[in-house]
Design a protein around this motif. Structure first.
Motif, mmCIF file in Angstrom:
data_model
loop_
_atom_site.group_PDB
_atom_site.id
_atom_site.type_symbol
_atom_site.label_atom_id
_atom_site.label_comp_id
_atom_site.label_asym_id
_atom_site.label_seq_id
_atom_site.Cartn_x
_atom_site.Cartn_y
_atom_site.Cartn_z
ATOM 1 N N GLY A 65 0.990 -0.784 0.038
ATOM 2 C CA GLY A 65 -0.129 0.011 -0.213
ATOM 3 C C GLY A 65 1.178 1.408 -0.259
ATOM 4 O O GLY A 65 0.437 1.885 -0.928
ATOM 5 N N ASN A 80 -1.529 -6.676 -3.179
ATOM 6 C CA ASN A 80 -2.373 -6.908 -3.055
ATOM 7 C C ASN A 80 -3.386 -6.731 -3.074
ATOM 8 O O ASN A 80 -3.495 -5.524 -3.679
ATOM 9 N N ASP A 119 -5.491 -3.538 -1.667
ATOM 10 C CA ASP A 119 -4.939 -2.215 -1.242
ATOM 11 C C ASP A 119 -5.410 -1.226 -2.048
ATOM 12 O O ASP A 119 -5.720 -1.745 -3.362
HETATM 13 MG MG LIG Z 1 -1.113 -2.946 2.173
#
Ligand SMILES: [Mg+2]
Ligand SMILES: Nc1nc2c(ncn2[C@@H]2O[C@H](COP(=O)(O)OP(=O)(O)OP(=O)(O)O)[C@@H](O)[C@H]2O)c(=O)[nH]1
Length: 306
Positions: A26, A44, A47
């Motif tokens: 993120g 992933n 995020d």
């Molecule tokens: Mg994350």
């Protein structure tokens, strides 16, 4: 007695390196939002981003993240499955690779060391920019970051660390989301400045210099008027991330930007910086940025000894 100062941006034909940025997790993916060169987001499914922070996005499933963290980079480079292909695809081929990450969560903390390691195979110079958690985020995140950082330092050619708490000194009272946004642009700044001045020939030299430092810290300074060089240097040295004795700094990189940065301005800045870090070998460059008007800006990276 000051050590040597060597200009960046040299080399026959001044050929520019191929640059690539990869955001990991993120924080890393948000940090590449304003990247001016090729950037890939590796994240992933959970995020989320306010603005599309990438030129390309590669999403790893939770299983893939777990898989990548469970095997060695050497094995990963040879494997043929979605996870390994995703990571290799993100890293691509480049002369200089910037990996952006936030340590403290799962994805960034666990993927960055292996990706930095693997990055050495597909790039001449791997620079990691890593945000370290705010204290208010709790001890768990701090601990995760503390465990990951030594492995990142070992794997990358250079690692610029940004303890987020430093931001509280620069911009106190910001809500967390805003603080992260400020942090994103700060973290991108050295990559953008370096991307404007570095040539292929610099990379080998830099790699050699960087072998003698463990982590790098950023200071940014601005100055205007008659004493702009004094102001910019003094301002940069107030960086909340400069927290070690200056007489022990072995290496520094600086880029001065302004409307017309000439040799005079450059040597004034250099001289003032060298007075403060007398034992550092300094790599330096100037670049033109018409948007600065009469002001100048200094990007200063200090390398800390291991
Ligand atoms: Mg994350
Ligand atoms: N600069 C910046 N830092 C952030 C941002 N979001 C989180 N961070 C910092 O980065 C650390 C890691 O958080 P994330 O990047 O969200 O974690 P992740 O790597 O995605 O890992 P998981 O979500 O746990 O899989 C946090 O502890 C924060 O200190 C952001 O948008 N910008």
């Amino acid at each position: 007695m000051a050590r040597e100062a060597i200009p960046l941006g040299l080399g026959k034909g001044k050929s520019r390196p191929k640059l690539r940025a990869v955001g990991i997790g993120g924080a890393g993916c948000n940090a590449i939002a304003s990247c001016g060169f090729e950037a890939v987001a590796l994240c992933n499914g959970t995020d989320s981003f306010e603005t599309p922070p990438y030129h390309r996005k590669i999403v790893l499933s939770d299983d893939s993240v777990r898989f990548v963290r469970s095997i060695s980079p050497r094995l990963l480079s040879a494997m043929d499955n979605d996870a390994a292909r995703g990571v290799r695809d993100a890293l691509g081929e480049s002369d200089m690779l910037f990996l952006f990450t936030g340590l403290g969560g799962e994805t960034g903390s666990h993927l960055t060391p292996g990706m930095a390691h693997l990055g050495r195979r597909c790039s001449g110079l791997v620079v990691v920019s890593a945000a370290l958690p705010f204290s208010v985020e709790g001890v768990g995140r701090k601990e995760t970051a503390r465990n990951s950082l030594p492995r990142v330092l070992e794997a990358a050619h250079a690692t610029i660390t940004y303890p987020n708490d430093g931001l509280l000194k620069l911009a106190p009272n910001l809500p967390l989301r805003k603080a992260f946004k400020v942090m994103d642009s700060i973290m991108m700044f050295p990559a953008l400045e370096l991307s404007q001045v570095i040539t292929r020939d610099d990379l080998t030299e830099l790699r050699g210099d960087l072998a003698h430092v463990s982590e790098l810290r950023l200071g940014i300074g601005e100055g205007g008027g008659l004493n702009r060089e004094d102001q910019a240097v003094a301002d940069a040295f107030t960086s909340p991330w400069f927290d070690r004795p200056m007489d022990k700094v072995p290496m520094a990189i600086l880029v001065v930007s302004g409307r017309d940065v000439d040799q005079y301005i450059l040597s004034n800045v250099l001289e003032r910086v060298q007075r403060r870090i007398p034992h550092a070998a300094v790599r330096y460059a100037g670049r033109s940025d018409p948007s600065m008007g009469d002001r100048i800006r200094l990007m200063l990276l200090l390398g800390y000894a291991p």
